[in-house]
Motif scaffolding. Structure first.
Motif, PDB file in Angstrom:
ATOM      1  N   UNK A 150       7.167   2.839  -3.048  1.00 38.41           N
ATOM      2  CA  UNK A 150       5.924   2.294  -3.716  1.00 38.41           C
ATOM      3  C   UNK A 150       5.327   3.751  -3.733  1.00 38.41           C
ATOM      4  N   UNK A 151       5.213   4.112  -4.942  1.00 40.85           N
ATOM      5  CA  UNK A 151       4.615   5.560  -5.201  1.00 40.85           C
ATOM      6  C   UNK A 151       3.190   5.795  -4.687  1.00 40.85           C
TER       7      UNK A 151
ATOM      8  N   UNK B 113      -2.536  10.429   2.097  1.00 41.75           N
ATOM      9  CA  UNK B 113      -3.021  11.723   2.033  1.00 41.75           C
ATOM     10  C   UNK B 113      -2.431  12.712   1.241  1.00 41.75           C
ATOM     11  N   UNK B 114      -1.416  12.261   0.342  1.00 46.08           N
ATOM     12  CA  UNK B 114      -0.755  13.549  -0.344  1.00 46.08           C
ATOM     13  C   UNK B 114      -1.108  13.533  -1.692  1.00 46.08           C
TER      14      UNK B 114
ATOM     15  N   UNK C  63       6.832  15.207 -11.230  1.00 44.98           N
ATOM     16  CA  UNK C  63       6.375  13.844 -11.608  1.00 44.98           C
ATOM     17  C   UNK C  63       6.707  13.022 -10.301  1.00 44.98           C
ATOM     18  N   UNK C  64       5.812  12.124  -9.997  1.00 46.29           N
ATOM     19  CA  UNK C  64       6.222  11.085  -9.070  1.00 46.29           C
ATOM     20  C   UNK C  64       6.826   9.815  -9.643  1.00 46.29           C
ATOM     21  N   UNK C  65       8.065   9.957  -9.926  1.00 46.32           N
ATOM     22  CA  UNK C  65       8.905   8.742 -10.438  1.00 46.32           C
ATOM     23  C   UNK C  65      10.286   8.873  -9.982  1.00 46.32           C
TER      24      UNK C  65
ATOM     25  N   UNK D 199      13.107  12.843  -6.192  1.00 46.61           N
ATOM     26  CA  UNK D 199      12.917  11.205  -5.798  1.00 46.61           C
ATOM     27  C   UNK D 199      14.173  10.337  -6.314  1.00 46.61           C
ATOM     28  N   UNK D 200      14.817   9.795  -5.332  1.00 49.72           N
ATOM     29  CA  UNK D 200      16.063   8.658  -5.888  1.00 49.72           C
ATOM     30  C   UNK D 200      15.791   7.874  -6.825  1.00 49.72           C
ATOM     31  N   UNK D 201      16.819   7.404  -7.414  1.00 46.87           N
ATOM     32  CA  UNK D 201      16.435   6.287  -8.548  1.00 46.87           C
ATOM     33  C   UNK D 201      16.405   5.075  -7.881  1.00 46.87           C
TER      34      UNK D 201
END
Length: 698
Positions: A431-432, A439-440, A446-448, A634-636
């Motif tokens: 969950x992004x 706190x990040x 890109x957060x995806x 980020x892992x798929x």
């Protein structure tokens, strides 16, 4: 803009709602509005208190009953209580006079006119009249003392303040620690909400280790007890060593609120399980409902040892009875991430109404692999915890970490997740939104899923006071590999001697954590011997002390991870950290490492030896090269599923861990700490058959 903190309001609901709406609409004002708070002196509860840098203090006497015409006595009582609270604060006085005027206002929106004999400058019927009165108030000339004013209202400041440290210079670790302790006493707005905001249903408090969840629950229990003395309240937790801490905080908080001792017959501080000699929530529920109670030994004999043992006994209780007799009006649960869902369900069945559970937990700080808390399975829907505009929050997130510096918390996340591990990480949020919650912020990429990203701590979530202050006394975090365990322990012993004799640290400032829960007692003997040769005593928490004892005077605490959890120290040494680097049950081991690192409110030394330590050292060096930022791909979704498959809790326990358990058992048998007769006869018979080669699949 005014921050509104909605406490327990039992009287003047109409007036309270109107006042709430008024401050929401008046965006030109600043400060904090407390509803149903504070409770001062002999239990006087202020209906509402507006604290601001512009106008200092305005207290409200709220009225729904228009038949009550004369209010001067009520205003006098509020004034006396507030004056007594403020006058003892040196930051708020000059020549025995307060630096501001305490304004008391009666607000009665249901009234049609100002009652006869009332002062028109103190009694108001409409929000327009109220607005004119507030804006006409002379500005406070000492607005720089606003934080001191807030501190005077919050009883936590008095309780959390540490004794002054005697230090040899301004640059020692002890001196640096004193600066931090002085600087973080006042609760922030989100912590205040968590303490005071109350509703009739469930409430969730989430935050990182060090965000203040434990002290918030203690304050909340004390606040509710002072507000509703007859309410049956239970505060519960997984780590038994937390009980003295809760008792100390709650007793002090209630005294500050009411000048009376808490009534512990209605406010119960109970560990989750309990035993015949120490009641717990589970044991009290069994006793109250006539259920078959299982102590730990009986549970092990029935279901076997392991982390699921408590889950089994709670499930058994749920299966045994469908309709439970209510035992508590509200239960506050700390460390919920380490408690089974069945226990939370048991708690839910024994509160009087409205699912009144307050659940505090950390998404990451758990010592197993299961989901922290399955809210949907517990309450039937996540919607029960949805926040609504203008109402007390049901879901409170504490993004600021007041224990760990940026370097400590990012190191914990990096090694706990295995962000820089080769060839792949161990675990990650799916969950992004949780990254922002803890706190990040995204500083690059890109957060995806499947994308490159760099995450950094925000300046709000990791206050600079930690990093700037701690760094003056040496490296905040260090990861060290030694040729062997002997040299590792010799180095730690030498450092502890210096910490006590040179660095101005106290014994209770230092904590040694051994991460392998099976071998704690067997593997810390040499370190303790080295310390005693230098005139420094030590103890193993819960082993050479009582189960409820953690820190002791003039003694260094050595602890396994389960005892250490929930506690904190200025300087943490993690002994044999390589245990967490590789092998089976790796996710559990990385969670242990995360928890151990986040026990530190100052400095951390991650120590180990052997090839496995090279793994942690390589990961830490990559983190350091990236300036304590998390940079990774980020892992798929498919890769996340693969990680779950590889590192789930279903991994078999490796042979060396089982060997350690057997070694510990043999040692205790030889020392007569336990007797052979205490082992069930059926198990002794089966073990004998297997060792003789005659065993079967029984």
């Amino acid at each position: 803009m005014v921050e509104i903190i909605r406490g327990a309001v039992t009287n003047a609901i109409i007036a309270s709602t109107r006042l709430d709406q008024f401050f929401l609409s008046l965006t030109s004002l600043n400060g904090v509005l407390f509803l149903g708070y504070p409770i001062i002196g002999s239990g006087v509860c202020i209906d509402a208190l507006y604290v601001s840098p512009e106008y200092a203090v305005i207290a409200f006497d709220l009225i729904d009953d228009t038949a009550k015409n004369e209010r001067s006595a009520e205003r006098d009582a509020i004034y006396t209580a507030l004056y007594s609270s403020f006058i003892s604060n040196k930051d708020l006085t000059e020549k025995r006079n307060l630096l501001f005027e305490i304004i008391i206002i009666s607000f009665s929106p249901a009234s049609k006119q100002i009652p006869q004999g009332e002062d028109s400058d103190s009694f108001f019927m409409t929000t327009e009249m109220l607005k004119d009165r507030i804006l006409a108030t002379p500005k406070w000339k000492e607005s720089s003392r606003y934080q001191s004013l807030l501190s005077a209202i919050q009883v936590a400041t008095k309780i959390k303040a540490q004794p002054k440290r005697n230090t040899s210079s301004n640059t020692t670790k002890g001196a640096r620690l004193g600066i931090i302790e002085k600087g973080i006493a006042t609760l922030d707005a989100e912590q205040n909400k968590a303490v005071i905001e109350t509703n009739d249903g469930p409430q969730r408090i989430r935050g990182l280790a060090g965000s203040g969840k434990t002290i918030i629950l203690a304050l909340k229990a004390a606040y509710l007890h002072a507000r509703y003395p007859e309410m049956r309240i239970a505060i519960t937790f997984n780590t038994r060593a937390l009980k003295p801490m809760f008792e100390s905080y709650i007793t002090k908080f209630v005294w500050e609120y009411t000048k009376e001792e808490p009534d512990y017959s209605v406010l119960r501080i109970l560990p989750s399980w309990g035993s015949p000699t120490q009641p717990g929530v589970y044991s009290e529920i069994c006793l109250h409902n006539g259920l078959d109670y299982f102590d730990f030994n009986r549970a092990k004999r029935t279901w076997g040892n392991g982390q699921d043992c408590f889950d089994f006994v709670c499930c058994h209780a749920l299966d045994e009875k469908k309709d439970f007799t209510p035992l508590f009006d509200i239960i506050l649960i700390d460390e919920a991430q380490d408690l089974p869902l069945s226990f939370l369900q048991l708690c839910l069945k024994t509160v009087t109404k409205d699912a009144r559970l307050v659940i505090a937990y950390d998404e990451l700080q758990r010592l197993n692999d299961v989901k922290a808390v399955d809210i949907e399975a517990l309450f039937g829907s996540e919607k029960l915890l949805s926040n609504e505009q203008g109402k007390a929050k049901r879901d409170i997130i504490l993004p600021t970490c007041y224990r760990n510096s940026k370097q400590v918390i990012v190191t914990a996340h990096s090694l706990g997740f295995g962000i820089y591990r080769t060839p792949k990480m161990v675990q990650i949020f799916d969950n992004f939104k949780l990254w922002k919650d803890v706190g990040y912020e995204v500083t690059e990429g890109t957060l995806d899923f499947g994308r490159e990203v760099t995450l950094s701590r925000t300046i709000y979530s990791s206050p600079r006071i930690f990093e700037d202050t701690l760094r003056c006394a040496g490296e905040i975090v260090d990861c060290l590999k030694f040729p062997n365990q002997n040299e590792e322990m010799e180095w730690i012993a030498e450092q502890i001697v210096q910490n006590i004799k040179v660095d101005d640290l106290r014994y209770e400032d230092i904590l040694v954590i051994y991460p392998d829960p099976v071998r704690v007692e067997a593997n810390v003997g040499m370190l303790r011997s080295l310390l005693i040769k230098n005139g420094i005593k030590s103890h193993i928490a819960g082993v050479t002390t009582s189960s409820n004892s953690f820190f002791q005077e003039e003694s260094i605490t050595v602890s396994g991870i389960y005892r250490a959890k929930g506690n904190e120290a200025a300087l943490v040494y993690i002994l044999d950290a390589h245990f967490c680097a590789s092998g089976a049950q790796l996710r559990k081991k990385r969670n242990i490492l995360f928890t151990a690192i986040t026990r530190s409110k100052g400095w951390v030394r991650i120590c180990g030896f052997g090839d496995s330590m090279d793994i942690l050292l390589e990961e830490y060096n990559k983190l350091k090269e990236n300036n304590f930022q998390l940079s990774f791909r980020y892992p798929t979704r498919e890769e996340l599923a693969e990680l779950e498959k590889i590192y789930s809790s279903k991994d078999k326990i490796p042979t060396d861990e089982l060997t350690g358990e057997i070694e510990t058992l043999l040692k205790k048998l030889k020392s007569k700490e336990i007797s052979i007769e205490s082992i069930p006869a059926s198990l002794r018979e089966q073990l004998s058959l297997f060792l003789s080669g005659a065993g079967d699949d029984r």
